[in-house]
Design a protein around this motif. Structure first.
Motif, mmCIF file in Angstrom:
data_model
loop_
_atom_site.group_PDB
_atom_site.id
_atom_site.type_symbol
_atom_site.label_atom_id
_atom_site.label_comp_id
_atom_site.label_asym_id
_atom_site.label_seq_id
_atom_site.Cartn_x
_atom_site.Cartn_y
_atom_site.Cartn_z
ATOM 1 N N LEU A 1 -7.747 -10.802 0.366
ATOM 2 C CA LEU A 1 -6.835 -9.670 0.395
ATOM 3 C C LEU A 1 -7.008 -8.934 1.716
ATOM 4 C CD1 LEU A 1 -7.295 -8.189 -3.218
ATOM 5 C CD2 LEU A 1 -5.286 -9.392 -2.350
ATOM 6 N N PRO A 2 -5.992 -8.198 2.166
ATOM 7 C CA PRO A 2 -6.140 -7.402 3.393
ATOM 8 C C PRO A 2 -7.265 -6.374 3.237
ATOM 9 C CG PRO A 2 -3.835 -7.563 2.770
ATOM 10 C CD PRO A 2 -4.621 -8.127 1.631
ATOM 11 N N TYR A 3 -7.884 -6.048 4.346
ATOM 12 C CA TYR A 3 -8.989 -5.083 4.344
ATOM 13 C C TYR A 3 -8.548 -3.748 3.744
ATOM 14 C CZ TYR A 3 -12.837 -2.234 6.180
ATOM 15 O OH TYR A 3 -13.910 -1.373 6.295
ATOM 16 N N SER A 4 -7.322 -3.323 4.060
ATOM 17 C CA SER A 4 -6.840 -2.031 3.561
ATOM 18 C C SER A 4 -6.766 -2.000 2.040
ATOM 19 C CB SER A 4 -5.459 -1.726 4.156
ATOM 20 O OG SER A 4 -4.536 -2.759 3.833
ATOM 21 N N VAL A 5 -6.364 -3.109 1.427
ATOM 22 C CA VAL A 5 -6.284 -3.172 -0.038
ATOM 23 C C VAL A 5 -7.677 -3.101 -0.653
ATOM 24 C CG1 VAL A 5 -5.559 -4.579 -2.006
ATOM 25 C CG2 VAL A 5 -4.144 -4.496 0.060
ATOM 26 N N ILE A 6 -8.632 -3.825 -0.067
ATOM 27 C CA ILE A 6 -10.017 -3.790 -0.566
ATOM 28 C C ILE A 6 -10.584 -2.373 -0.434
ATOM 29 C CG2 ILE A 6 -12.346 -4.708 -0.255
ATOM 30 C CD1 ILE A 6 -11.072 -7.237 0.902
ATOM 31 N N LEU A 7 -10.340 -1.742 0.710
ATOM 32 C CA LEU A 7 -10.814 -0.378 0.949
ATOM 33 C C LEU A 7 -10.219 0.595 -0.062
ATOM 34 C CD1 LEU A 7 -12.440 1.486 2.881
ATOM 35 C CD2 LEU A 7 -10.344 1.755 4.207
ATOM 36 N N ILE B 1 -8.675 4.924 13.161
ATOM 37 C CA ILE B 1 -8.653 4.339 14.510
ATOM 38 C C ILE B 1 -10.024 3.765 14.864
ATOM 39 C CG2 ILE B 1 -8.427 4.889 16.967
ATOM 40 C CD1 ILE B 1 -6.267 6.918 16.193
ATOM 41 N N GLY B 2 -11.069 4.538 14.594
ATOM 42 C CA GLY B 2 -12.410 4.046 14.889
ATOM 43 C C GLY B 2 -12.752 2.800 14.099
ATOM 44 N N LEU B 3 -12.324 2.787 12.849
ATOM 45 C CA LEU B 3 -12.618 1.643 11.979
ATOM 46 C C LEU B 3 -11.807 0.418 12.392
ATOM 47 C CD1 LEU B 3 -14.476 1.510 9.411
ATOM 48 C CD2 LEU B 3 -12.388 1.616 8.056
ATOM 49 N N TYR B 4 -10.507 0.589 12.583
ATOM 50 C CA TYR B 4 -9.599 -0.545 12.775
ATOM 51 C C TYR B 4 -9.759 -1.215 14.144
ATOM 52 C CZ TYR B 4 -5.272 -3.251 12.936
ATOM 53 O OH TYR B 4 -4.363 -4.273 13.045
ATOM 54 N N PHE B 5 -9.860 -0.405 15.205
ATOM 55 C CA PHE B 5 -9.844 -0.967 16.552
ATOM 56 C C PHE B 5 -11.233 -1.308 17.092
ATOM 57 C CE2 PHE B 5 -5.802 1.362 16.409
ATOM 58 C CZ PHE B 5 -4.933 0.367 16.859
ATOM 59 N N MET C 1 0.816 -1.209 0.000
ATOM 60 C CA MET C 1 0.000 0.000 0.000
ATOM 61 C C MET C 1 0.856 1.268 0.000
ATOM 62 S SD MET C 1 -3.066 -0.696 -0.300
ATOM 63 C CE MET C 1 -3.542 0.981 -0.042
ATOM 64 N N ILE C 2 1.955 1.238 0.771
ATOM 65 C CA ILE C 2 2.834 2.411 0.790
ATOM 66 C C ILE C 2 3.436 2.628 -0.586
ATOM 67 C CG2 ILE C 2 4.933 3.366 1.801
ATOM 68 C CD1 ILE C 2 4.276 1.856 4.346
ATOM 69 N N ALA C 3 3.826 1.516 -1.255
ATOM 70 C CA ALA C 3 4.383 1.622 -2.604
ATOM 71 C C ALA C 3 3.357 2.211 -3.569
ATOM 72 C CB ALA C 3 4.842 0.240 -3.080
ATOM 73 N N GLN C 4 2.087 1.818 -3.401
ATOM 74 C CA GLN C 4 1.038 2.369 -4.268
ATOM 75 C C GLN C 4 0.893 3.868 -4.043
ATOM 76 O OE1 GLN C 4 -2.222 -0.086 -3.032
ATOM 77 N NE2 GLN C 4 -1.927 -1.559 -4.678
ATOM 78 N N PHE D 1 -1.535 0.132 10.393
ATOM 79 C CA PHE D 1 -2.047 -0.538 11.601
ATOM 80 C C PHE D 1 -2.033 -2.052 11.433
ATOM 81 C CE2 PHE D 1 -4.540 3.495 12.695
ATOM 82 C CZ PHE D 1 -3.637 3.856 13.692
ATOM 83 N N GLU D 2 -2.418 -2.536 10.246
ATOM 84 C CA GLU D 2 -2.395 -3.970 9.990
ATOM 85 C C GLU D 2 -0.982 -4.536 10.116
ATOM 86 O OE1 GLU D 2 -6.085 -4.765 6.865
ATOM 87 O OE2 GLU D 2 -4.130 -4.138 6.089
ATOM 88 N N ARG D 3 -0.011 -3.753 9.694
ATOM 89 C CA ARG D 3 1.375 -4.222 9.680
ATOM 90 C C ARG D 3 2.028 -4.157 11.060
ATOM 91 N NH1 ARG D 3 5.569 -6.066 10.116
ATOM 92 N NH2 ARG D 3 7.382 -6.044 8.710
#
Length: 332
Positions: free
Chosen positions: A76-82, A47-51, A1-4, A119-121
């Protein structure tokens, strides 16, 4: 994601270079304060979404709700789908609606997924922070909605269902608000089908709570009141409002329906603390004064949105100046 994220930034910089736009001009056009507020708002959303919300399957509407419904079926990880959902909707919005979605919205979308990926990482979680889903729902939605309100106040949007609602507004006989409601309803129904009716009902409550919180953040988070006062000594009450409360007033003449007498009516806007002071002072000055108060959803203008309230020393100077002017007029 950071690379993207770096890839997108590189593409933007390359696009500016090809068109002869100097990087200094691009940086000069960036509002650091705006970006800071967007970053802070996006972090609060994440923060509200992840935790709180995602671990307990409590996300109601928006792209977060879409990603939550799709996550069990996509490896796929949630962050990638989002990120994928937001980018697809953003591209569709630009193609169908036009370039109404600026760089700040793109920045918010990339940051939203980027924060979640971080956060996932680095802060992996196996469940929600609290065991009670109601606690997770309230805390998660307050954090998420506060972030959305901050992003809106910074002049950006979070994309998502807003794009769908605008497209519906363009091609269907529905208002923008109705389009948002329809989009959220579809997402909530999908949530019920995937995670059960109970989780879907919790998510519905979250959507209702989100609307309240976002409205409060957008309107400043503090109550304002419109006060109308009819009194025989309107001049003295007006002086108190101008000098002691340092609030502007509007005075107009009204005719009593029963007495047929003309009287001055004062109207002003104050906050909660000033309202209490004003009510006490008016009662003390004129027990027969007629006063009615109504809540105001939003106020903009001097003293509220673009000017810092005067300090006590400044009020003292105003009072002295007013008294000096009154004394000079009497002497003349």
């Amino acid at each position: 994601m950071i690379a993207q994220g770096y890839f997108v930034i590189f593409c933007v910089l390359d696009w500016t270079r090809q068109r002869g736009i100097k990087l200094k001009k691009v940086l000069a056009a960036i509002d650091i304060q705006q970006l800071f507020i967007i970053t802070l708002g996006t972090l609060s959303m994440t923060i509200g979404l992840y935790f709180f919300l995602v671990p307990d399957s409590l996300v109601g509407g928006g792209t977060g709700g879409m990603a939550q419904v799709l996550a069990p079926f996509i490896p796929l990880p949630y962050s990638v789908i989002l990120f994928a959902i937001n980018i697809v909707l953003l591209v569709i919005g630009i193609m169908v609606i036009g370039k109404d979605f600026g760089g700040t919205t793109l920045y918010s979308v990339i940051l939203y997924s980027g924060f979640y990926a971080l956060f996932e990482r680095f802060v992996p979680v196996t469940g929600a922070v609290a065991d009670d889903p109601l606690v997770n729902l309230i805390l998660g939605q307050v954090l998420l909605s506060t972030g959305v309100g901050l992003v809106f106040n910074a002049g950006a949007t979070t994309g998502g269902v807003d794009i769908i609602a605008k497209i519906m507004n363009m091609y269907l006989p529905v208002t923008f608000a109705t389009g948002v409601m329809i989009s959220d309803m579809i997402i909530l129904l999908a949530n019920m089908l995937v995670f059960g009716i109970e989780r879907g009902l919790y998510a519905t409550i979250g959507v209702l709570l989100a609307n309240v919180v976002v409205d409060r953040v957008i309107t400043g988070g503090s109550a304002r009141y419109n006060v109308n006062i009819t009194s025989e000594i309107a001049g003295e009450i007006n002086d108190f409002i101008l000098i002691e409360l340092a609030r502007a007033t509007t005075i107009y003449t009204a005719k009593g329906g029963y007495t047929k007498k003309s009287r001055a009516v004062i109207t002003t806007v104050v906050d909660r603390e000033e309202l209490l002071r004003l009510k006490n002072q008016v009662t003390e000055m004129d027990a027969n004064a007629f006063m009615y108060v109504s809540p105001v959803s939003e106020v903009s203008g001097r003293g509220f949105s673009f000017e810092v309230r005067r300090k006590q020393s400044r009020i003292a100077k105003l009072r002295a100046r007013a008294l000096k002017g009154k004394n000079s007029s009497i002497n003349n």
